[in-house]
Design a protein around this motif. Structure first.
Motif, PDB file in Angstrom:
ATOM      1  N   PRO A  94     151.416 -60.275 -29.462  1.00  0.00           N
ATOM      2  CA  PRO A  94     150.829 -59.806 -30.727  1.00  0.00           C
ATOM      3  C   PRO A  94     149.702 -60.700 -31.221  1.00  0.00           C
ATOM      4  CG  PRO A  94     153.026 -60.722 -31.077  1.00  0.00           C
ATOM      5  CD  PRO A  94     152.842 -60.585 -29.597  1.00  0.00           C
ATOM      6  N   GLY A  95     149.699 -61.957 -30.820  1.00  0.00           N
ATOM      7  CA  GLY A  95     148.641 -62.855 -31.257  1.00  0.00           C
ATOM      8  C   GLY A  95     147.274 -62.478 -30.732  1.00  0.00           C
ATOM      9  N   THR A  96     147.222 -61.621 -29.707  1.00  0.00           N
ATOM     10  CA  THR A  96     145.934 -61.204 -29.138  1.00  0.00           C
ATOM     11  C   THR A  96     145.444 -59.873 -29.708  1.00  0.00           C
ATOM     12  OG1 THR A  96     146.973 -60.020 -27.274  1.00  0.00           O
ATOM     13  CG2 THR A  96     146.532 -62.380 -26.989  1.00  0.00           C
ATOM     14  N   LEU A  97     146.224 -59.239 -30.564  1.00  0.00           N
ATOM     15  CA  LEU A  97     145.837 -57.944 -31.110  1.00  0.00           C
ATOM     16  C   LEU A  97     144.574 -58.058 -31.946  1.00  0.00           C
ATOM     17  CD1 LEU A  97     149.176 -56.271 -32.318  1.00  0.00           C
ATOM     18  CD2 LEU A  97     147.719 -55.550 -30.427  1.00  0.00           C
ATOM     19  N   GLU A  98     143.647 -57.142 -31.736  1.00  0.00           N
ATOM     20  CA  GLU A  98     142.441 -57.030 -32.549  1.00  0.00           C
ATOM     21  C   GLU A  98     142.338 -55.564 -32.962  1.00  0.00           C
ATOM     22  OE1 GLU A  98     140.376 -59.371 -33.510  1.00  0.00           O
ATOM     23  OE2 GLU A  98     141.150 -61.058 -32.318  1.00  0.00           O
ATOM     24  N   MET A  99     142.818 -55.225 -34.153  1.00  0.00           N
ATOM     25  CA  MET A  99     142.864 -53.824 -34.558  1.00  0.00           C
ATOM     26  C   MET A  99     143.024 -53.723 -36.067  1.00  0.00           C
ATOM     27  SD  MET A  99     146.809 -52.734 -33.599  1.00  0.00           S
ATOM     28  CE  MET A  99     146.665 -51.200 -34.524  1.00  0.00           C
ATOM     29  N   THR A 100     142.840 -52.504 -36.578  1.00  0.00           N
ATOM     30  CA  THR A 100     143.123 -52.199 -37.979  1.00  0.00           C
ATOM     31  C   THR A 100     144.369 -51.331 -38.028  1.00  0.00           C
ATOM     32  OG1 THR A 100     140.807 -52.332 -38.657  1.00  0.00           O
ATOM     33  CG2 THR A 100     142.288 -51.075 -40.074  1.00  0.00           C
ATOM     34  N   LEU A 101     145.372 -51.774 -38.747  1.00  0.00           N
ATOM     35  CA  LEU A 101     146.600 -51.005 -38.942  1.00  0.00           C
ATOM     36  C   LEU A 101     146.467 -50.224 -40.241  1.00  0.00           C
ATOM     37  CD1 LEU A 101     149.545 -50.256 -38.278  1.00  0.00           C
ATOM     38  CD2 LEU A 101     150.254 -52.323 -39.500  1.00  0.00           C
ATOM     39  N   VAL A 128     144.907 -58.683 -36.775  1.00  0.00           N
ATOM     40  CA  VAL A 128     145.196 -57.351 -37.311  1.00  0.00           C
ATOM     41  C   VAL A 128     144.730 -57.282 -38.762  1.00  0.00           C
ATOM     42  CG1 VAL A 128     147.004 -55.702 -37.922  1.00  0.00           C
ATOM     43  CG2 VAL A 128     147.126 -56.948 -35.754  1.00  0.00           C
ATOM     44  N   VAL A 129     143.909 -56.283 -39.056  1.00  0.00           N
ATOM     45  CA  VAL A 129     143.467 -56.007 -40.426  1.00  0.00           C
ATOM     46  C   VAL A 129     144.329 -54.874 -40.970  1.00  0.00           C
ATOM     47  CG1 VAL A 129     141.559 -55.227 -41.879  1.00  0.00           C
ATOM     48  CG2 VAL A 129     141.118 -56.734 -39.927  1.00  0.00           C
ATOM     49  N   LEU A 130     144.868 -55.054 -42.159  1.00  0.00           N
ATOM     50  CA  LEU A 130     145.735 -54.057 -42.767  1.00  0.00           C
ATOM     51  C   LEU A 130     144.937 -53.199 -43.737  1.00  0.00           C
ATOM     52  CD1 LEU A 130     148.731 -53.238 -42.743  1.00  0.00           C
ATOM     53  CD2 LEU A 130     149.086 -54.767 -44.679  1.00  0.00           C
ATOM     54  N   SER A 131     145.057 -51.883 -43.603  1.00  0.00           N
ATOM     55  CA  SER A 131     144.359 -50.957 -44.496  1.00  0.00           C
ATOM     56  C   SER A 131     145.377 -49.999 -45.092  1.00  0.00           C
ATOM     57  CB  SER A 131     143.284 -50.175 -43.726  1.00  0.00           C
ATOM     58  OG  SER A 131     142.707 -49.174 -44.547  1.00  0.00           O
ATOM     59  N   SER A 132     145.567 -50.062 -46.402  1.00  0.00           N
ATOM     60  CA  SER A 132     146.490 -49.171 -47.105  1.00  0.00           C
ATOM     61  C   SER A 132     145.721 -47.966 -47.617  1.00  0.00           C
ATOM     62  CB  SER A 132     147.158 -49.911 -48.263  1.00  0.00           C
ATOM     63  OG  SER A 132     147.920 -49.019 -49.052  1.00  0.00           O
ATOM     64  N   GLN A 133     146.235 -46.772 -47.335  1.00  0.00           N
ATOM     65  CA  GLN A 133     145.561 -45.542 -47.725  1.00  0.00           C
ATOM     66  C   GLN A 133     146.557 -44.610 -48.402  1.00  0.00           C
ATOM     67  OE1 GLN A 133     143.127 -45.732 -43.501  1.00  0.00           O
ATOM     68  NE2 GLN A 133     143.565 -43.733 -44.384  1.00  0.00           N
ATOM     69  N   ARG A 134     146.086 -43.903 -49.396  1.00  0.00           N
ATOM     70  CA  ARG A 134     146.942 -42.932 -50.072  1.00  0.00           C
ATOM     71  C   ARG A 134     146.903 -41.626 -49.293  1.00  0.00           C
ATOM     72  NH1 ARG A 134     149.586 -42.900 -54.650  1.00  0.00           N
ATOM     73  NH2 ARG A 134     150.231 -40.916 -55.553  1.00  0.00           N
ATOM     74  N   VAL A 135     148.073 -41.110 -48.942  1.00  0.00           N
ATOM     75  CA  VAL A 135     148.195 -39.858 -48.195  1.00  0.00           C
ATOM     76  C   VAL A 135     149.105 -38.919 -48.983  1.00  0.00           C
ATOM     77  CG1 VAL A 135     148.952 -38.770 -46.053  1.00  0.00           C
ATOM     78  CG2 VAL A 135     147.895 -41.038 -45.993  1.00  0.00           C
ATOM     79  N   ALA A 136     148.598 -37.754 -49.342  1.00  0.00           N
ATOM     80  CA  ALA A 136     149.416 -36.774 -50.059  1.00  0.00           C
ATOM     81  C   ALA A 136     150.591 -36.341 -49.189  1.00  0.00           C
ATOM     82  CB  ALA A 136     148.572 -35.560 -50.443  1.00  0.00           C
ATOM     83  N   ARG A 137     151.738 -36.131 -49.808  1.00  0.00           N
ATOM     84  CA  ARG A 137     152.931 -35.784 -49.042  1.00  0.00           C
ATOM     85  C   ARG A 137     152.699 -34.541 -48.182  1.00  0.00           C
ATOM     86  NH1 ARG A 137     155.763 -37.241 -54.096  1.00  0.00           N
ATOM     87  NH2 ARG A 137     156.726 -39.278 -53.733  1.00  0.00           N
ATOM     88  N   GLU A 138     152.028 -33.556 -48.751  1.00  0.00           N
ATOM     89  CA  GLU A 138     151.815 -32.314 -48.006  1.00  0.00           C
ATOM     90  C   GLU A 138     150.837 -32.492 -46.846  1.00  0.00           C
ATOM     91  OE1 GLU A 138     149.188 -32.209 -51.725  1.00  0.00           O
ATOM     92  OE2 GLU A 138     151.241 -32.795 -51.191  1.00  0.00           O
ATOM     93  N   SER A 139     150.084 -33.592 -46.827  1.00  0.00           N
ATOM     94  CA  SER A 139     149.111 -33.849 -45.764  1.00  0.00           C
ATOM     95  C   SER A 139     149.575 -34.915 -44.781  1.00  0.00           C
ATOM     96  CB  SER A 139     147.774 -34.289 -46.377  1.00  0.00           C
ATOM     97  OG  SER A 139     147.289 -33.342 -47.295  1.00  0.00           O
ATOM     98  N   MET A 140     150.774 -35.471 -44.981  1.00  0.00           N
ATOM     99  CA  MET A 140     151.210 -36.605 -44.172  1.00  0.00           C
ATOM    100  C   MET A 140     151.256 -36.280 -42.686  1.00  0.00           C
ATOM    101  SD  MET A 140     154.818 -38.690 -44.178  1.00  0.00           S
ATOM    102  CE  MET A 140     155.584 -37.466 -43.087  1.00  0.00           C
ATOM    103  N   GLU A 141     151.850 -35.143 -42.339  1.00  0.00           N
ATOM    104  CA  GLU A 141     151.991 -34.807 -40.927  1.00  0.00           C
ATOM    105  C   GLU A 141     150.626 -34.621 -40.270  1.00  0.00           C
ATOM    106  OE1 GLU A 141     154.649 -31.774 -38.151  1.00  0.00           O
ATOM    107  OE2 GLU A 141     155.075 -32.036 -40.282  1.00  0.00           O
ATOM    108  N   ARG A 142     149.713 -33.980 -40.973  1.00  0.00           N
ATOM    109  CA  ARG A 142     148.366 -33.780 -40.427  1.00  0.00           C
ATOM    110  C   ARG A 142     147.650 -35.124 -40.271  1.00  0.00           C
ATOM    111  NH1 ARG A 142     143.770 -33.678 -42.894  1.00  0.00           N
ATOM    112  NH2 ARG A 142     144.703 -33.393 -44.949  1.00  0.00           N
ATOM    113  N   ALA A 143     147.836 -36.040 -41.238  1.00  0.00           N
ATOM    114  CA  ALA A 143     147.175 -37.343 -41.157  1.00  0.00           C
ATOM    115  C   ALA A 143     147.685 -38.154 -39.973  1.00  0.00           C
ATOM    116  CB  ALA A 143     147.385 -38.113 -42.459  1.00  0.00           C
ATOM    117  N   LEU A 144     148.985 -38.094 -39.701  1.00  0.00           N
ATOM    118  CA  LEU A 144     149.545 -38.800 -38.549  1.00  0.00           C
ATOM    119  C   LEU A 144     149.098 -38.146 -37.242  1.00  0.00           C
ATOM    120  CD1 LEU A 144     153.172 -39.448 -39.852  1.00  0.00           C
ATOM    121  CD2 LEU A 144     151.442 -41.188 -39.390  1.00  0.00           C
ATOM    122  N   SER A 145     149.113 -36.819 -37.198  1.00  0.00           N
ATOM    123  CA  SER A 145     148.723 -36.110 -35.978  1.00  0.00           C
ATOM    124  C   SER A 145     147.250 -36.300 -35.670  1.00  0.00           C
ATOM    125  CB  SER A 145     149.026 -34.607 -36.123  1.00  0.00           C
ATOM    126  OG  SER A 145     150.408 -34.379 -36.302  1.00  0.00           O
TER     127      SER A 145
END
Length: 311
Positions: A94-101, A128-145
């Motif tokens: 994990p120490g080598t990870l370079e990504m945005t979560l 790893v850079v952490l990015s928190s985003q608001r996702v509407a409940r009704e859109s959660m599945e589409r956002a993950l897919s």
């Protein structure tokens, strides 16, 4: 006559699978971390090699042809097999990870989970850079897919077969009132609770009390609502200056009580706790980096939430 395997780039089948799962070029591109032209070019090469359009556009979606539907199960099975071989050979660091979560979070869960999570990441995976985003409940599945977020933390929801979930905690509710409130020195009873005015927090346009189903089930009436607002911090600031009550998740309420002149008291009726879950797309199941990040997020959330009865 079938083309020899040596004449086909096996990566093209990853593109085929991504378009099939995500329903289009843009979703596949986000999932594969490629540009849309690169995905379109790869799909064109595979169409030429197999002599079939593979997908046809209908509105905003790419629908599979008969050939694609017939072979997709085998394609996905072989891709999983190849992924398994790679995972067994890989030593994950994990120490080598370079990504945005990218995590889908509401404000309550942001305040609870981000502080311990960012400490863990800073120590174990500083790239790893952490990015928190608001996702509407009704859109959660589409956002993950669609690859818009990598994980979401939400209350328990009904999801499709391609969305995975793991329960993290049960979060109890509490009543917040100002210091010096007339009820602060005694246990609140049902009559006191419903005679007071209340502040509700909701991002929904529906003006109904989100706990009304619980009150109705218990044979109780409606709360007297003086304010509906979007965030618990603002709601607590209002409660700190009025005699209104606020009902909210206990862990966040206790955090706010440490910085605002408010106190927490037990809810006078029995209401089921909020069940907090972590969700992700099935495509990420075998990804060792994603597996590690899921464990980290789960551990951070559990550590932060101290109301975890009946896990």
């Amino acid at each position: 006559m079938a083309l020899p395997l040596s004449r086909i780039d096996l990566n093209l089948f990853r593109v085929m699978d991504a378009v099939f799962v995500h329903g289009g070029i843009s979703g596949a591109a986000r999932h594969l971390h490629l540009s849309q032209p690169a995905v379109s070019h790869a799909l064109a090469r595979l169409r030429e090699a197999l002599g079939d359009p593979l997908f046809v556009r209908q509105g905003n979606r790419m629908l599979p042809t008969e050939l694609t539907r017939r072979v997709m199960a085998d394609v996905q099975a072989h891709l999983r097999g190849l992924q398994s071989v790679l995972e067994q050979a890989e030593v994950f660091d994990p120490g080598t990870l370079e990504m945005t979560l990218r995590i889908g979070l509401r404000d309550v869960l942001e305040a609870i989970t981000l502080p311990p999570l960012i400490r863990f990441l800073a120590e174990a995976a500083p790239g790893v850079v952490l990015s928190s985003q608001r996702v509407a409940r009704e859109s959660m599945e589409r956002a993950l897919s669609g690859g818009e977020v990598d994980l979401t933390l939400e209350r328990q929801l009904r999801v499709g077969p391609r969305i995975r979930g793991e329960k993290l905690a049960n979060e109890a509710l509490t009543v917040v009132m100002r210091e010096g409130h007339p009820l602060v020195q005694e246990a609140i009873d049902v009559s006191d609770y419903f005679q007071c005015r209340h502040v509700l927090v909701s991002n929904q346009q529906d003006l109904q009390d989100p706990l009304q189903a619980a009150w109705t089930h218990l044979g109780l009436g409606e709360r007297q609502v003086m304010l509906r607002c979007q965030h618990y911090f603002a709601a607590c600031q209002v409660v700190a200056q009025t005699d209104a009550l606020l009902t909210m998740p206990r862990t966040y309420a206790e955090q706010l009580a440490s910085v605002l002149p408010v106190v927490c008291r037990d809810l006078p009726v029995s209401v089921a706790p909020l069940s907090i879950w972590m969700y992700w797309h099935a495509d990420r199941d075998g990804d060792p980096a994603h597996q590690w990040l899921r464990r980290l997020v789960g551990q951070g959330a559990r550590k932060a939430m101290h109301e975890m009865n009946d896990l």
